[in-house]
Design a protein around this motif. Structure first.
Motif, PDB file in Angstrom:
ATOM      1  N   ILE A  29     -30.522  24.404  18.778  1.00  0.00           N
ATOM      2  CA  ILE A  29     -31.828  24.043  18.211  1.00  0.00           C
ATOM      3  C   ILE A  29     -32.508  25.277  17.627  1.00  0.00           C
ATOM      4  O   ILE A  29     -33.057  25.239  16.516  1.00  0.00           O
ATOM      5  CB  ILE A  29     -32.704  23.351  19.270  1.00  0.00           C
ATOM      6  CG1 ILE A  29     -32.108  21.983  19.611  1.00  0.00           C
ATOM      7  CG2 ILE A  29     -34.147  23.214  18.785  1.00  0.00           C
ATOM      8  CD1 ILE A  29     -32.724  21.323  20.823  1.00  0.00           C
ATOM      9  N   GLU A  34     -27.890  23.310  10.229  1.00  0.00           N
ATOM     10  CA  GLU A  34     -27.431  21.930  10.204  1.00  0.00           C
ATOM     11  C   GLU A  34     -26.007  21.760  10.716  1.00  0.00           C
ATOM     12  O   GLU A  34     -25.640  20.662  11.148  1.00  0.00           O
ATOM     13  CB  GLU A  34     -27.570  21.348   8.801  1.00  0.00           C
ATOM     14  CG  GLU A  34     -29.028  21.171   8.423  1.00  0.00           C
ATOM     15  CD  GLU A  34     -29.234  20.373   7.154  1.00  0.00           C
ATOM     16  OE1 GLU A  34     -28.270  19.747   6.662  1.00  0.00           O
ATOM     17  OE2 GLU A  34     -30.357  20.372   6.660  1.00  0.00           O
ATOM     18  N   TYR A  36     -24.872  22.557  13.428  1.00  0.00           N
ATOM     19  CA  TYR A  36     -24.885  22.226  14.854  1.00  0.00           C
ATOM     20  C   TYR A  36     -25.296  20.776  15.124  1.00  0.00           C
ATOM     21  O   TYR A  36     -25.122  20.283  16.230  1.00  0.00           O
ATOM     22  CB  TYR A  36     -25.830  23.157  15.611  1.00  0.00           C
ATOM     23  CG  TYR A  36     -25.374  24.594  15.590  1.00  0.00           C
ATOM     24  CD1 TYR A  36     -24.172  24.975  16.193  1.00  0.00           C
ATOM     25  CD2 TYR A  36     -26.122  25.568  14.956  1.00  0.00           C
ATOM     26  CE1 TYR A  36     -23.740  26.290  16.157  1.00  0.00           C
ATOM     27  CE2 TYR A  36     -25.702  26.892  14.921  1.00  0.00           C
ATOM     28  CZ  TYR A  36     -24.519  27.249  15.517  1.00  0.00           C
ATOM     29  OH  TYR A  36     -24.091  28.542  15.488  1.00  0.00           O
ATOM     30  N   LEU A  37     -25.839  20.105  14.133  1.00  0.00           N
ATOM     31  CA  LEU A  37     -26.315  18.736  14.343  1.00  0.00           C
ATOM     32  C   LEU A  37     -25.223  17.757  14.774  1.00  0.00           C
ATOM     33  O   LEU A  37     -25.464  16.946  15.672  1.00  0.00           O
ATOM     34  CB  LEU A  37     -27.044  18.229  13.096  1.00  0.00           C
ATOM     35  CG  LEU A  37     -28.353  18.948  12.768  1.00  0.00           C
ATOM     36  CD1 LEU A  37     -28.939  18.412  11.463  1.00  0.00           C
ATOM     37  CD2 LEU A  37     -29.353  18.831  13.902  1.00  0.00           C
ATOM     38  N   GLY A  41     -25.267  15.615  18.220  1.00  0.00           N
ATOM     39  CA  GLY A  41     -25.099  14.161  18.168  1.00  0.00           C
ATOM     40  C   GLY A  41     -24.035  13.674  19.134  1.00  0.00           C
ATOM     41  O   GLY A  41     -24.198  12.649  19.790  1.00  0.00           O
TER      42      GLY A  41
END
Length: 69
Positions: A29, A34, A36-37, A41
């Motif tokens: 975070i 992006e 790491y998104l 998920g």
């Protein structure tokens, strides 16, 4: 190349402690990248799949409030 993202993420954290999991999440975070998104998920999917209905309701209430801000 056949990469199974779910399997890769779960394999990378399979033996992690709570503290290590927290570090993984907060680091992803804080990085704000992006890339790491998808991994976050996958972790959310695992959390959701292991939660009972009361825990899911709590997550949904928290999420509902979070997205309103």
């Amino acid at each position: 190349m056949n990469l199974n993202l779910r399997h890769a993420v779960m394999s990378n954290v399979a033996n992690n402690t709570k503290e290590q999991l927290e570090h993984t999440i907060t680091d992803a975070i804080q990085q704000g990248e992006e890339k790491y998104l998808p991994g976050l998920g996958v972790l959310f999917e695992a959390l959701w799949n292991h939660a009972d209905q009361q825990e899911r309701d709590m997550m949904l209430s928290t999420l509902e409030q979070a997205v309103k801000q």
